[in-house]
Each structure stands twice: as C-alpha cells, then as structure tokens.
Scaffold this motif. Structure first.
Motif, PDB file in Angstrom:
ATOM      1  N   VAL A   1       1.932 -11.241  -5.617  1.00 57.79           N
ATOM      2  CA  VAL A   1       1.812  -9.786  -5.555  1.00 57.79           C
ATOM      3  C   VAL A   1       0.541  -9.118  -5.688  1.00 57.79           C
ATOM      4  O   VAL A   1      -0.072  -9.233  -5.990  1.00 57.79           O
ATOM      5  N   ILE A   2       0.505  -8.515  -4.687  1.00 54.03           N
ATOM      6  CA  ILE A   2      -1.198  -7.295  -4.252  1.00 54.03           C
ATOM      7  C   ILE A   2      -0.406  -5.851  -4.333  1.00 54.03           C
ATOM      8  O   ILE A   2      -0.006  -5.773  -3.094  1.00 54.03           O
TER       9      ILE A   2
ATOM     10  N   ILE B   1      -4.201  -5.746  -8.179  1.00 53.19           N
ATOM     11  CA  ILE B   1      -3.877  -4.250  -7.964  1.00 53.19           C
ATOM     12  C   ILE B   1      -5.572  -3.746  -8.030  1.00 53.19           C
ATOM     13  O   ILE B   1      -6.259  -3.877  -8.829  1.00 53.19           O
ATOM     14  N   LEU B   2      -4.844  -3.104  -6.844  1.00 50.03           N
ATOM     15  CA  LEU B   2      -6.370  -2.699  -6.346  1.00 50.03           C
ATOM     16  C   LEU B   2      -6.577  -0.391  -6.469  1.00 50.03           C
ATOM     17  O   LEU B   2      -5.822  -0.019  -5.836  1.00 50.03           O
ATOM     18  N   CYS B   3      -6.958  -0.063  -7.659  1.00 42.72           N
ATOM     19  CA  CYS B   3      -7.200   1.405  -7.492  1.00 42.72           C
ATOM     20  C   CYS B   3      -7.886   1.731  -6.813  1.00 42.72           C
ATOM     21  O   CYS B   3      -9.280   1.680  -7.095  1.00 42.72           O
TER      22      CYS B   3
ATOM     23  N   LEU C   1       1.519  -1.239   0.093  1.00 49.08           N
ATOM     24  CA  LEU C   1      -0.466  -0.017   0.543  1.00 49.08           C
ATOM     25  C   LEU C   1       0.711   1.104   0.341  1.00 49.08           C
ATOM     26  O   LEU C   1       1.881   1.124   1.188  1.00 49.08           O
ATOM     27  N   GLY C   2       1.274   2.218  -0.940  1.00 46.95           N
ATOM     28  CA  GLY C   2       1.436   2.926  -0.838  1.00 46.95           C
ATOM     29  C   GLY C   2       1.687   3.441  -2.502  1.00 46.95           C
ATOM     30  O   GLY C   2       1.072   2.928  -3.844  1.00 46.95           O
ATOM     31  N   GLY C   3       2.855   4.648  -1.986  1.00 45.90           N
ATOM     32  CA  GLY C   3       3.761   4.915  -4.209  1.00 45.90           C
ATOM     33  C   GLY C   3       4.381   4.274  -4.838  1.00 45.90           C
ATOM     34  O   GLY C   3       4.270   3.086  -4.617  1.00 45.90           O
TER      35      GLY C   3
ATOM     36  N   SER D   1       8.723  -1.710  -4.883  1.00 42.54           N
ATOM     37  CA  SER D   1      10.095  -2.531  -4.132  1.00 42.54           C
ATOM     38  C   SER D   1       9.171  -3.757  -3.446  1.00 42.54           C
ATOM     39  O   SER D   1       9.904  -4.236  -3.743  1.00 42.54           O
ATOM     40  N   ALA D   2       7.763  -3.796  -3.807  1.00 43.03           N
ATOM     41  CA  ALA D   2       7.237  -4.486  -3.764  1.00 43.03           C
ATOM     42  C   ALA D   2       7.112  -5.585  -5.093  1.00 43.03           C
ATOM     43  O   ALA D   2       7.060  -6.621  -4.498  1.00 43.03           O
ATOM     44  N   ALA D   3       7.384  -5.364  -5.719  1.00 43.18           N
ATOM     45  CA  ALA D   3       7.555  -6.043  -6.902  1.00 43.18           C
ATOM     46  C   ALA D   3       8.481  -6.869  -6.960  1.00 43.18           C
ATOM     47  O   ALA D   3       8.881  -7.498  -7.630  1.00 43.18           O
TER      48      ALA D   3
END
Length: 128
Positions: free
Chosen positions: A27-28, A66-68, A5-7, A13-15
C-alpha cells in the motif's frame, strides 16, 4: 499494489483493502489532510462499524510508502484545517515542550516541523 490519495477515510479504506487482499498487499498512501498525515497513515489501521459497536473489528496495515506534501494543506477548507491542527495540538500536549513551543510561535512558519514531529511521535508510539 494499492495506491491512495486523499484524507482519513480514503487512506483508511486503502489500508483495509491492502491488508485484506490476499493476506496483505503493498500500500502506498498520499494523505491530503493533516489528520490523515499525522494519524491515519502512520497508525495504518482500519476499523469497521458493526451495528452500534464502533471500531469493533479492525485490521492493521503498515504501508510500503507514505508521501506527505504539506502543500496539500493549502487546499483544505478552514474547518478541516482547524480540525487537523487540533489533532496536532493534542499530540503536542502528549509530546512535550519542544512541540508546544511551535504552537506558541507562528504556526504557519512551523507547520512542516509540527507535521514532522507528529509523525515521529505517532510512529514511535505504535504497538502491535
């Protein structure tokens, strides 16, 4: 399973972590900035800075989800908001007339559609 959750930096970094861990983990991503929504999450690439060579090593990771939430944008500082809109405008120039017209009208009223078209354009542009 990696969740983020972030920019841009957080999602990137999570990817990277997801792609690196055990030859790829799920990855979510939940992007909270315009740039992360329309660029980082869709292209899902993570580059490394090695000395003076920017983006000289990288890895791709297509997220499972991906939740936008465009409501997140209301919490951004004005500078970050304008920076994201500049990214979206750049995509609009590449995408064409329909999207550019959305920028000519009321951007706030068309914001959800602008994000949707940016994501669609980026997703269709991915080449591996």
């Amino acid at each position: 399973l990696f969740r983020s959750l972030g920019g841009r930096r957080i999602c990137s970094s999570a990817a990277f972590a997801g792609a690196s861990y055990m030859s790829g983990a799920r990855v979510i991503l939940v992007p909270t900035t315009i740039g992360a929504m329309i660029d980082t999450c869709i292209l899902s690439r993570a580059e490394l800075l090695l000395g003076s060579a920017k983006n000289s090593a990288g890895i791709n990771c297509q997220p499972s989800l991906i939740l936008c939430d465009p409501e997140c944008i209301k919490t951004l500082p004005e500078e970050e908001y304008k920076s994201g809109l500049a990214d979206a405008l750049g995509i609009a120039v590449l995408n064409g007339h329909e999207m550019l017209r959305l920028f000519e009208d009321d951007i706030a009223a068309n914001f959800d559609r602008i994000i949707e078209l940016c994501i669609k354009f980026q997703a269709e542009s991915i080449t591996f």
